[in-house]
Design a protein around this motif. Structure first.
Motif, PDB file in Angstrom:
ATOM      1  N   ILE A   1       1.391   0.711  15.185  1.00 21.03           N
ATOM      2  CA  ILE A   1       0.121   0.230  15.708  1.00 21.03           C
ATOM      3  C   ILE A   1       0.252  -0.062  17.196  1.00 21.03           C
ATOM      4  O   ILE A   1       1.292  -0.506  17.682  1.00 21.03           O
TER       5      ILE A   1
ATOM      6  N   PHE B   1       0.831  -1.199   0.000  1.00 19.25           N
ATOM      7  CA  PHE B   1       0.000   0.000   0.000  1.00 19.25           C
ATOM      8  C   PHE B   1       0.870   1.254   0.000  1.00 19.25           C
ATOM      9  O   PHE B   1       1.990   1.254   0.513  1.00 19.25           O
TER      10      PHE B   1
ATOM     11  N   PHE C   1       6.850   8.700  12.465  1.00 19.35           N
ATOM     12  CA  PHE C   1       6.818   7.252  12.445  1.00 19.35           C
ATOM     13  C   PHE C   1       5.519   6.768  13.069  1.00 19.35           C
ATOM     14  O   PHE C   1       5.124   7.207  14.147  1.00 19.35           O
TER      15      PHE C   1
ATOM     16  N   LYS D   1       8.749   4.645   7.372  1.00 17.99           N
ATOM     17  CA  LYS D   1       8.881   5.820   8.236  1.00 17.99           C
ATOM     18  C   LYS D   1       8.263   7.086   7.647  1.00 17.99           C
ATOM     19  O   LYS D   1       8.242   8.113   8.305  1.00 17.99           O
TER      20      LYS D   1
ATOM     21  N   PHE E   1       3.498   7.307   2.924  1.00 22.16           N
ATOM     22  CA  PHE E   1       3.870   6.118   3.686  1.00 22.16           C
ATOM     23  C   PHE E   1       3.674   4.873   2.819  1.00 22.16           C
ATOM     24  O   PHE E   1       2.586   4.649   2.275  1.00 22.16           O
TER      25      PHE E   1
ATOM     26  N   PHE F   1      -8.616   6.412   8.410  1.00 18.86           N
ATOM     27  CA  PHE F   1      -8.046   7.048   9.587  1.00 18.86           C
ATOM     28  C   PHE F   1      -8.867   8.259  10.031  1.00 18.86           C
ATOM     29  O   PHE F   1      -9.405   8.994   9.196  1.00 18.86           O
TER      30      PHE F   1
ATOM     31  N   TYR G   1       0.000   5.042   1.476  1.00 20.91           N
ATOM     32  CA  TYR G   1      -0.925   5.940   2.151  1.00 20.91           C
ATOM     33  C   TYR G   1      -0.339   7.349   2.092  1.00 20.91           C
ATOM     34  O   TYR G   1       0.885   7.527   2.081  1.00 20.91           O
TER      35      TYR G   1
ATOM     36  N   TYR H   1      -3.236   3.901  16.602  1.00 27.07           N
ATOM     37  CA  TYR H   1      -1.847   4.073  16.208  1.00 27.07           C
ATOM     38  C   TYR H   1      -1.260   5.255  16.970  1.00 27.07           C
ATOM     39  O   TYR H   1      -1.958   6.210  17.307  1.00 27.07           O
TER      40      TYR H   1
ATOM     41  N   ILE I   1      -5.160  -7.395  18.369  1.00 29.78           N
ATOM     42  CA  ILE I   1      -3.753  -7.020  18.299  1.00 29.78           C
ATOM     43  C   ILE I   1      -3.440  -6.171  19.523  1.00 29.78           C
ATOM     44  O   ILE I   1      -4.144  -5.220  19.832  1.00 29.78           O
TER      45      ILE I   1
ATOM     46  N   LYS J   1      -3.061  -6.463  10.230  1.00 30.59           N
ATOM     47  CA  LYS J   1      -2.096  -5.506  10.745  1.00 30.59           C
ATOM     48  C   LYS J   1      -1.307  -4.915   9.591  1.00 30.59           C
ATOM     49  O   LYS J   1      -0.852  -5.632   8.704  1.00 30.59           O
ATOM     50  N   LEU J   2      -1.140  -3.595   9.594  1.00 26.75           N
ATOM     51  CA  LEU J   2      -0.309  -2.904   8.623  1.00 26.75           C
ATOM     52  C   LEU J   2       1.021  -2.553   9.264  1.00 26.75           C
ATOM     53  O   LEU J   2       1.062  -2.083  10.403  1.00 26.75           O
TER      54      LEU J   2
ATOM     55  N   SER K   1       0.668  -5.380   4.434  1.00 20.76           N
ATOM     56  CA  SER K   1      -0.245  -6.046   5.361  1.00 20.76           C
ATOM     57  C   SER K   1       0.344  -7.382   5.743  1.00 20.76           C
ATOM     58  O   SER K   1       0.983  -8.062   4.939  1.00 20.76           O
TER      59      SER K   1
ATOM     60  N   GLN L   1      -7.504   0.817   5.345  1.00 22.71           N
ATOM     61  CA  GLN L   1      -7.864   1.394   6.628  1.00 22.71           C
ATOM     62  C   GLN L   1      -8.245   2.858   6.461  1.00 22.71           C
ATOM     63  O   GLN L   1      -7.668   3.563   5.631  1.00 22.71           O
TER      64      GLN L   1
ATOM     65  N   PHE M   1       4.108  -0.016   8.598  1.00 18.82           N
ATOM     66  CA  PHE M   1       4.388   1.191   7.823  1.00 18.82           C
ATOM     67  C   PHE M   1       5.874   1.465   7.745  1.00 18.82           C
ATOM     68  O   PHE M   1       6.635   1.184   8.685  1.00 18.82           O
TER      69      PHE M   1
ATOM     70  N   LEU N   1      -4.220   9.670   7.755  1.00 23.28           N
ATOM     71  CA  LEU N   1      -3.751   9.021   6.531  1.00 23.28           C
ATOM     72  C   LEU N   1      -4.929   8.618   5.649  1.00 23.28           C
ATOM     73  O   LEU N   1      -6.025   8.299   6.134  1.00 23.28           O
TER      74      LEU N   1
END
Lengths: 113, 115
Positions: free
Chosen positions: B45, A34, B42, A105, A89, B106, A36, B35, B56, A100-101, A93, B104, A103, A44
């Motif tokens: 999650i 992905f 940076f 930096k 970003f 946000f 973002y 998050y 999670i 859960k993603l 996944s 996702q 990412f 995002l």
């Protein structure tokens, strides 16, 4: 574990310049990939995605191709606009299906008129 | 219509205090996330809930406690705030739909400043 490495910047370009943001990943299995984008002061937003090797995601003039052989998903745009100024970003996944993603930096892009 | 909303947008508080951040989504999604984004942008999650169940839980101090009263809400409570908790906290949600994995949505973020 799974990880994403991307150019950190910041990068400043002039309007209509060509943009490339490099992204490479490390993952077990076959993740989805992905990009973002985070505009100033906002959350995002999903820009584009690719779910399997050789897939190309595209949106708003941006493109990225899922390259399994080089484990890369570089973002490109042929002619950037001032409105593209944002933080970008790269993410993957979790192939285990946990939603859960992970990412990178983030890279701040500023486009000047 | 706001899809994912968070309150407050800004939160300034002193060390040692307890505070909460609220999140609501009107997208009908089953999964919600918290998050933390540090000063260098940076993004990491912290928690994820699916239909009110924790799925999670990353390595987060137990001063942070998420609570999901229903699948449209995921709140974050933080006890004994520390300087290092200063960050922007984002809530997100995602559909559990085949072909849309990893998508996702946000919220606008809550900027927490601990003094």
């Amino acid at each position: 574990g799974n990880s994403v490495t991307q150019m950190e910047g910041p990068v400043t370009l002039s309007e209509e310049a060509f943009l490339t943001i490099n992204c490479t990943y490390t993952a077990t299995g076959y993740p989805s990939l992905f990009w973002y984008v985070q505009y100033p002061g906002e959350g995002l937003q999903l820009l584009l995605k690719a779910t399997k090797a050789d897939d190309k995601g595209s949106n708003k003039g941006f493109e990225a191709t899922y390259r399994k052989e080089t484990t890369s998903f570089h973002l490109e745009k042929g002619s950037v606009q001032v409105s593209d100024s944002a933080v970008y970003f790269c993410a993957l996944s979790d192939p285990g299906g946990s939603e859960k993603l992970v990412f990178g930096k983030g890279m701040k892009l500023t486009v000047n008129p | 219509d706001t899809a994912v909303s968070q309150t407050p947008k800004y939160l300034v508080t002193q060390m040692g205090n307890d505070k909460s951040i609220k999140c609501e989504q009107n997208l009908g999604h089953d999964t919600m996330y918290w998050y933390k984004q540090d000063s260098k942008k940076f993004l990491k999650i912290m928690f994820s809930y699916n239909n009110k169940e924790l799925i999670i839980n990353e390595t987060v101090p137990n001063r942070f406690s998420p609570k999901s009263p229903d699948k449209a809400h995921l709140n974050l409570h933080i006890n004994s705030l520390e300087l290092g908790d200063s960050a922007v906290y984002f809530c997100a949600s995602s559909p559990q739909t085949s072909g849309r994995e990893g998508e996702q949505y946000f919220g606008p973020g809550t900027r927490l400043t601990v003094t």
